[in-house]
Design a protein around this motif. Structure first.
Motif, PDB file in Angstrom:
ATOM      1  N   ALA A 198      -5.964  11.445  -8.329  1.00  0.00           N
ATOM      2  CA  ALA A 198      -4.792  10.746  -8.856  1.00  0.00           C
ATOM      3  C   ALA A 198      -4.768   9.268  -8.491  1.00  0.00           C
ATOM      4  O   ALA A 198      -3.908   8.524  -8.967  1.00  0.00           O
ATOM      5  N   GLY A 199      -5.697   8.839  -7.648  1.00  0.00           N
ATOM      6  CA  GLY A 199      -5.774   7.421  -7.294  1.00  0.00           C
ATOM      7  C   GLY A 199      -4.851   6.995  -6.166  1.00  0.00           C
ATOM      8  O   GLY A 199      -4.589   5.803  -6.013  1.00  0.00           O
ATOM      9  N   LEU A 200      -4.372   7.955  -5.363  1.00  0.00           N
ATOM     10  CA  LEU A 200      -3.537   7.585  -4.222  1.00  0.00           C
ATOM     11  C   LEU A 200      -4.364   6.770  -3.234  1.00  0.00           C
ATOM     12  O   LEU A 200      -5.546   7.041  -3.017  1.00  0.00           O
ATOM     13  N   GLU A 201      -3.743   5.778  -2.601  1.00  0.00           N
ATOM     14  CA  GLU A 201      -4.489   4.909  -1.696  1.00  0.00           C
ATOM     15  C   GLU A 201      -4.721   5.541  -0.331  1.00  0.00           C
ATOM     16  O   GLU A 201      -5.801   5.408   0.248  1.00  0.00           O
ATOM     17  N   GLN A 202      -3.698   6.219   0.200  1.00  0.00           N
ATOM     18  CA  GLN A 202      -3.808   6.784   1.540  1.00  0.00           C
ATOM     19  C   GLN A 202      -3.170   8.165   1.592  1.00  0.00           C
ATOM     20  O   GLN A 202      -2.101   8.386   1.023  1.00  0.00           O
ATOM     21  N   LEU A 203      -3.830   9.074   2.331  1.00  0.00           N
ATOM     22  CA  LEU A 203      -3.252  10.371   2.659  1.00  0.00           C
ATOM     23  C   LEU A 203      -3.117  10.426   4.169  1.00  0.00           C
ATOM     24  O   LEU A 203      -4.092  10.222   4.902  1.00  0.00           O
ATOM     25  N   TRP A 204      -1.914  10.713   4.649  1.00  0.00           N
ATOM     26  CA  TRP A 204      -1.648  10.705   6.087  1.00  0.00           C
ATOM     27  C   TRP A 204      -1.482  12.125   6.612  1.00  0.00           C
ATOM     28  O   TRP A 204      -0.934  13.001   5.943  1.00  0.00           O
ATOM     29  N   LEU A 205      -1.964  12.312   7.839  1.00  0.00           N
ATOM     30  CA  LEU A 205      -1.913  13.598   8.537  1.00  0.00           C
ATOM     31  C   LEU A 205      -1.187  13.418   9.864  1.00  0.00           C
ATOM     32  O   LEU A 205      -1.184  12.322  10.423  1.00  0.00           O
ATOM     33  N   TRP A 206      -0.609  14.497  10.374  1.00  0.00           N
ATOM     34  CA  TRP A 206       0.073  14.447  11.660  1.00  0.00           C
ATOM     35  C   TRP A 206      -0.632  15.365  12.651  1.00  0.00           C
ATOM     36  O   TRP A 206      -1.125  16.429  12.277  1.00  0.00           O
ATOM     37  N   GLU A 207      -0.623  14.967  13.922  1.00  0.00           N
ATOM     38  CA  GLU A 207      -1.075  15.860  14.979  1.00  0.00           C
ATOM     39  C   GLU A 207       0.156  16.308  15.773  1.00  0.00           C
ATOM     40  O   GLU A 207       0.360  15.915  16.912  1.00  0.00           O
ATOM     41  N   ASP A 208       0.988  17.103  15.127  1.00  0.00           N
ATOM     42  CA  ASP A 208       2.163  17.662  15.786  1.00  0.00           C
ATOM     43  C   ASP A 208       1.751  18.901  16.576  1.00  0.00           C
ATOM     44  O   ASP A 208       0.979  19.733  16.093  1.00  0.00           O
ATOM     45  N   CYS A 209       2.281  19.033  17.791  1.00  0.00           N
ATOM     46  CA  CYS A 209       2.049  20.245  18.562  1.00  0.00           C
ATOM     47  C   CYS A 209       2.944  21.347  17.993  1.00  0.00           C
ATOM     48  O   CYS A 209       4.125  21.107  17.731  1.00  0.00           O
ATOM     49  N   VAL A 244       0.857  -1.180   0.000  1.00  0.00           N
ATOM     50  CA  VAL A 244       0.000   0.000   0.000  1.00  0.00           C
ATOM     51  C   VAL A 244       0.896   1.234   0.000  1.00  0.00           C
ATOM     52  O   VAL A 244       1.894   1.285   0.721  1.00  0.00           O
ATOM     53  N   LEU A 245       0.536   2.227  -0.803  1.00  0.00           N
ATOM     54  CA  LEU A 245       1.357   3.432  -0.920  1.00  0.00           C
ATOM     55  C   LEU A 245       0.545   4.649  -0.497  1.00  0.00           C
ATOM     56  O   LEU A 245      -0.607   4.818  -0.880  1.00  0.00           O
ATOM     57  N   GLY A 246       1.156   5.487   0.310  1.00  0.00           N
ATOM     58  CA  GLY A 246       0.503   6.706   0.762  1.00  0.00           C
ATOM     59  C   GLY A 246       1.451   7.880   0.697  1.00  0.00           C
ATOM     60  O   GLY A 246       2.638   7.745   0.370  1.00  0.00           O
ATOM     61  N   ALA A 247       0.920   9.054   1.013  1.00  0.00           N
ATOM     62  CA  ALA A 247       1.727  10.270   1.083  1.00  0.00           C
ATOM     63  C   ALA A 247       1.249  11.090   2.268  1.00  0.00           C
ATOM     64  O   ALA A 247       0.135  10.903   2.763  1.00  0.00           O
ATOM     65  N   VAL A 248       2.094  12.004   2.713  1.00  0.00           N
ATOM     66  CA  VAL A 248       1.808  12.822   3.893  1.00  0.00           C
ATOM     67  C   VAL A 248       1.471  14.248   3.477  1.00  0.00           C
ATOM     68  O   VAL A 248       2.160  14.844   2.637  1.00  0.00           O
TER      69      VAL A 248
END
Length: 286
Positions: A27-38, A3-7
């Motif tokens: 574009a057909g990306l499988e996953q988009l990742w988010l961060w909960e950085d302070c 599985v391929l994702g991007a941030v």
């Protein structure tokens, strides 16, 4: 198949997320990742928006810092998102950066103990159980969700140190490895995860997510060097074209990563273009 994702990094303003999520979907990306950085952007709020703006895209939160969040609140928020957008939320939790936790008065003496207790309670709540816990940090009295997910979602945990990685194997459904880890680090983590799983008697599937810092363009090498820290493993990160990035993804997958999430540098000028590059140029090569 990997599985391929991007941030979408929270160094970008929140109002930029909509365009990036839509590009990822188109574009057909499988996953988009988010961060909960302070103290940048909320993982839950950002995930809810990205899920609402798309129809197919899976959205990962990597990760929610457990000292900052009561476990019942995290369960309520995750369950709500899962019911609104079934099978599209990928939930990750972890220690959080200890200096940040100290800034908000949430730092604990034993982050490993907290993570263990938190994972057990969170997974039970999301499975629809009524939970009573009297741990060192997690304390619940007959708590149950009125609207649990229709099917329990996987709960991932992020870790770096050996003890924490074993905890992931024993108590989580997947492990998030950050971008300081190279292929050798993924192999070592797999062994530690298996040790934790064996101790807990777990035989279910455990998903390993590896993050890959990637830079493309004419100044890629310089930008990668500027982003790297002494904590990065020798083989962590890649600079180059789609073939170079794909080769790095394949190395992580061969080492044991089920999912590879490609992250840009914090100064990436075109996050939409980066997501399209991963989906349209790198994905066909993996």
């Amino acid at each position: 198949m990997t599985v391929l994702g991007a941030v979408f990094r929270p160094q970008n303003p929140p109002e930029r997320l909509r365009a990036v999520a839509r590009v990822a979907e188109e574009a057909g990306l499988e996953q988009l990742w988010l961060w909960e950085d302070c103290f940048l952007e909320s993982g839950i709020a950002s995930a809810a928006a990205a899920l609402a703006w798309t129809e197919r895209l899976s959205v990962g939160i990597g990760l929610l810092p457990v000292p900052l969040r009561n476990v019942a609140l995290t369960a309520m928020e995750a369950a709500t998102l899962d019911r609104l957008f079934p099978d599209r939320l990928v939930l990750g939790v972890g220690h959080g950066v200890q200096d940040w936790m100290g800034q908000v008065g949430a730092r604990v003496e034993s982050p490993v103990t907290l993570l263990s207790e938190y994972l057990d309670a969170l997974r039970a709540l999301l499975a629809g159980e009524r939970v009573t816990a009297a741990g060192r940090y997690v304390r619940l009295a007959e708590v149950a969700l009125d609207w649990p997910p229709l099917a329990p979602p996987r709960v991932y945990a992020g870790a770096r140190g050996p003890r924490s990685i074993r905890v992931c194997g024993a108590h989580a459904d997947g492990t998030l490895l950050d971008s300081i880890t190279d292929a050798d680090g993924v192999r070592a983590a797999r062994k530690l995860i298996d040790e934790g799983r064996a101790t807990a008697g777990r035989t279910d599937r455990h998903v390993v997510v590896a993050n890959l810092l990637a830079v493309t363009g004419p100044d890629a090498e310089a930008r990668l060097a500027a982003e790297r820290t002494p904590q990065h493993a020798p083989g962590a990160g890649v600079a180059g074209d789609a073939n170079a990035v794909a080769d790095a993804v394949i190395r992580l997958a061969e080492a044991g990563a089920d999912t590879v999430v490609v992250q840009p540098t914090s100064d990436e000028p075109d996050p939409e273009g980066f997501v399209r590059f991963i989906a349209e140029e790198v994905r066909p090569l993996v």
